[in-house]
Design a protein around this motif. Structure first.
Motif, PDB file in Angstrom:
ATOM      1  N   THR A 160       7.124  -9.708  -7.775  1.00  0.00           N
ATOM      2  CA  THR A 160       7.337  -8.733  -8.849  1.00  0.00           C
ATOM      3  C   THR A 160       6.450  -9.137 -10.023  1.00  0.00           C
ATOM      4  O   THR A 160       6.623 -10.226 -10.581  1.00  0.00           O
ATOM      5  N   PHE A 161       5.508  -8.295 -10.352  1.00  0.00           N
ATOM      6  CA  PHE A 161       4.540  -8.565 -11.432  1.00  0.00           C
ATOM      7  C   PHE A 161       4.015 -10.015 -11.391  1.00  0.00           C
ATOM      8  O   PHE A 161       4.212 -10.777 -12.339  1.00  0.00           O
ATOM      9  N   ILE A 192      -4.018  -7.748  -2.135  1.00  0.00           N
ATOM     10  CA  ILE A 192      -3.105  -7.772  -3.282  1.00  0.00           C
ATOM     11  C   ILE A 192      -2.780  -6.329  -3.660  1.00  0.00           C
ATOM     12  O   ILE A 192      -3.684  -5.527  -3.888  1.00  0.00           O
ATOM     13  N   GLY A 193      -1.488  -6.006  -3.708  1.00  0.00           N
ATOM     14  CA  GLY A 193      -1.068  -4.705  -4.213  1.00  0.00           C
ATOM     15  C   GLY A 193      -0.921  -3.632  -3.162  1.00  0.00           C
ATOM     16  O   GLY A 193      -0.872  -3.913  -1.967  1.00  0.00           O
ATOM     17  N   THR A 195       1.182  -0.994  -1.116  1.00  0.00           N
ATOM     18  CA  THR A 195       2.543  -1.100  -0.590  1.00  0.00           C
ATOM     19  C   THR A 195       2.503  -2.081   0.573  1.00  0.00           C
ATOM     20  O   THR A 195       1.448  -2.598   0.934  1.00  0.00           O
ATOM     21  N   CYS A 199      -1.041  -3.191   1.937  1.00  0.00           N
ATOM     22  CA  CYS A 199      -1.479  -4.529   1.549  1.00  0.00           C
ATOM     23  C   CYS A 199      -1.953  -5.327   2.773  1.00  0.00           C
ATOM     24  O   CYS A 199      -2.970  -6.016   2.728  1.00  0.00           O
ATOM     25  N   TYR A 254      -8.015  -5.555  -3.417  1.00  0.00           N
ATOM     26  CA  TYR A 254      -6.791  -5.147  -4.095  1.00  0.00           C
ATOM     27  C   TYR A 254      -6.657  -3.641  -4.169  1.00  0.00           C
ATOM     28  O   TYR A 254      -7.629  -2.908  -3.985  1.00  0.00           O
ATOM     29  N   GLY A 257      -0.674  -0.496  -7.352  1.00  0.00           N
ATOM     30  CA  GLY A 257       0.615  -0.193  -6.730  1.00  0.00           C
ATOM     31  C   GLY A 257       1.655  -0.162  -7.815  1.00  0.00           C
ATOM     32  O   GLY A 257       1.347   0.014  -8.993  1.00  0.00           O
ATOM     33  N   HIS A 258       2.900  -0.325  -7.428  1.00  0.00           N
ATOM     34  CA  HIS A 258       3.976  -0.434  -8.391  1.00  0.00           C
ATOM     35  C   HIS A 258       4.029  -1.903  -8.816  1.00  0.00           C
ATOM     36  O   HIS A 258       3.183  -2.695  -8.427  1.00  0.00           O
ATOM     37  N   GLY A 259       5.048  -2.296  -9.575  1.00  0.00           N
ATOM     38  CA  GLY A 259       5.150  -3.703  -9.991  1.00  0.00           C
ATOM     39  C   GLY A 259       5.625  -4.619  -8.894  1.00  0.00           C
ATOM     40  O   GLY A 259       5.530  -5.853  -9.024  1.00  0.00           O
ATOM     41  N   THR A 261       4.564  -6.257  -6.041  1.00  0.00           N
ATOM     42  CA  THR A 261       3.193  -6.457  -5.590  1.00  0.00           C
ATOM     43  C   THR A 261       3.139  -7.310  -4.333  1.00  0.00           C
ATOM     44  O   THR A 261       3.394  -8.514  -4.399  1.00  0.00           O
TER      45      THR A 261
END
Lengths: 289, 212
Positions: A160-161, A192-193, A195, A199, A254, A257-259, A261
């Motif tokens: 997460t982030f 990285i990133g 979904t 990913c 990369y 995406g959302h947070g 990750t």
């Protein structure tokens, strides 16, 4: 004239055949450079043995590895191309044709995960990722037979982030876990990133990048460089019996995406099997690498 | 390169096995038994437990994690077209028992074995040899004769295959008979270096203008 079933079938069979017998040129160059700079005597000799095996496979038309892996294709269709017939089936039939005709025969590695039964065929075989290339006048086919030796060690975790520090630590944890086992010196692909599924695809795609290519994203170009040094500082070395050369390249890709990750790490063994070719409407199959 | 490498006769004598040190490179001549299959290993365990008859005597022999493609020939014989190592750690849970029961002098494949196997090898005076992955052309060239192919109901690379080899290798001693393992020591070294490696990554990130 459009690209037909027959053209596609021939192309997929041919690409698989090439992939099993020829180590890509960028990889041979990287292995030679590693042999020059390697300070560990056993590791230098091991790199020499790997190069000799690659040379014998090429000059004597033999398989480099007995694990021909599972058939895996990445196919990008140019939007300027016309297609005719069962193109999707042609890929499967191309692999079947290769299995039936190639000499020496391939070992049965295609496994039913529910029964562990092994054969050449199975559900969703070959594994194909389809893509589109806007404006291209050809179909680009990449064949990357994936074997157990390195395929076994791929991993993914969802953060997460995450900070860059967390991402790099995770890559290093995967490297430590694989240790001596993935037929180093390896190519490492990091995604990285995106979904979960996207990913994993990014990491796999990253292993397809030739050695020496520089990431256009400055943050990642720097990350690739420092991770390569970090991986080689572990000391596992060629075939994991010690040395300075555990990886020949780390490639990071990369996606936004959302947070949450995901970070995915994939490995290619030293052979770094991949063949890339372009199929044109006139039937020409141009080998890119 | 080969002239510097020691050449050993199989079955490995107790003295030869003890004389090897982790990191040495060797070439082998003689008889080896190979398989790359988990089902095959389960059968060998059954042999060790007396539940199945042994097709070959494995005592004090060489059992390697090498996959091979074998096929029947017209004359009723077998030929092995190619062979190559598989990852040995897959067999970690089974190998200590097999090493002790058969007193195996040489095991091998690629990627090494765990600490329990290192201890079993030390007890029986056996070594683990590292074969290069992707060495099919080189390793297959050492095959001189197919001595036996057993358990043919299994797919080709799961069969128990016994071969006569000449100049097999070069192979690296990954684990010696004195309890030294390159795999164990390299993993420990790498783990111990992690704080230093992470600190260097942090320095490089800062130099690159990284944000974290």
């Amino acid at each position: 004239m459009p690209i037909t079933y027959d053209m596609m079938k021939r192309a997929t069979a041919q690409l698989y055949e090439w992939s099993l017998r020829k180590v890509p040129d960028d990889t041979l160059d990287a292995l030679r450079r590693a042999r020059e700079s390697e300070t560990n005597q056993v590791a230098r000799k091991t790199l020499g043995i790997l190069l000799r095996s690659a040379e014998m496979a090429e000059t004597q038309d033999r398989l480099v590895c007995s694990d021909s892996g599972v058939p895996n294709y990445v196919i990008s269709i140019g939007t300027g191309v016309r297609l005719e017939g069962d193109i999707k089936r042609a890929v499967a039939d191309g692999f079947d044709e290769l299995v039936a005709t190639t000499n020496p025969p391939l070992l049965k590695h295609v496994t039913n995960p529910l029964t562990n039964e092994r054969s050449y065929r199975g559900k969703e075989m070959p594994l194909v990722t389809w893509d589109l290339a806007d404006g291209a006048d050809h179909v680009e086919i990449v064949c990357q037979p994936k074997a157990l030796g390195s395929g076994r060690w791929a991993a993914m975790e969802i953060f997460t982030f995450p900070t860059l520090e967390q991402i790099e630590r995770y890559v290093m944890e995967c490297v430590l876990k694989a240790g001596s086992q993935h037929c180093p010196p390896v190519s490492i692909g990091v995604g990285i990133g995106g979904t979960f599924d996207y990913c994993a695809k990014l990491a796999a795609r990253a292993t397809l990048r030739p050695y020496g290519t520089v990431n256009p994203e400055p943050i990642l170009a720097a990350m690739e460089e420092r991770l390569l040094r970090a991986v080689n500082a572990t000391g596992f070395g060629p075939m994991g019996t010690g040395g300075d050369t555990t990886a020949l390249g780390v490639h990071v890709e990369y996606a936004a995406g959302h947070g949450f990750t995901p970070v995915a790490v994939a490995f290619n063994c030293w052979i770094n099997r991949r063949t890339r070719a372009r199929l044109y409407e006139d039937g020409r199959l141009e080998r890119v690498e | 390169m080969e002239e510097e490498i020691r050449r050993l006769r199989l079955p490995l004598s107790a003295e030869d096995a003890l004389s090897l040190r982790a990191g040495d490179m060797v070439l082998l001549d003689g008889e080896i038994t190979i398989t790359a299959g988990l089902p095959t290993h389960h059968r060998i365990v059954e042999v060790a437990e007396g539940q199945r008859e042994a097709p070959r005597d494995l005592h004090r022999g060489s059992l390697f994690h090498l996959g091979s493609y074998s096929r029947e020939t017209d004359g009723g014989g077998f030929e092995v077209l190619y062979m190559n190592p598989t990852t040995s750690t897959r067999f970690n849970p089974l190998m200590p028992g097999l090493i002790r029961h058969f007193g195996l002098r040489a095991v091998g494949g690629k990627g090494g074995l765990d600490a329990a196997c290192v201890e079993a090898l030390r007890e029986v005076g056996g070594v683990y040899l590292s074969f290069v992955g992707g060495g099919a052309p080189l390793l297959s060239d050492a095959i001189r004769a197919v001595v036996a192919v057993n358990w043919n109901d299994l797919v080709s690379h799961y069969r128990l295959v016994t071969l006569e080899v000449e100049g097999l290798g070069p192979l690296t001693v990954g684990i010696d008979a004195h309890g030294n393992s390159l795999y164990g020591s390299l993993s420990e070294t790498a783990a111990a270096r992690m704080p230093e490696i992470m600190a260097e990554l942090a320095r490089a990130r800062a130099a690159a203008g990284g944000t974290a």
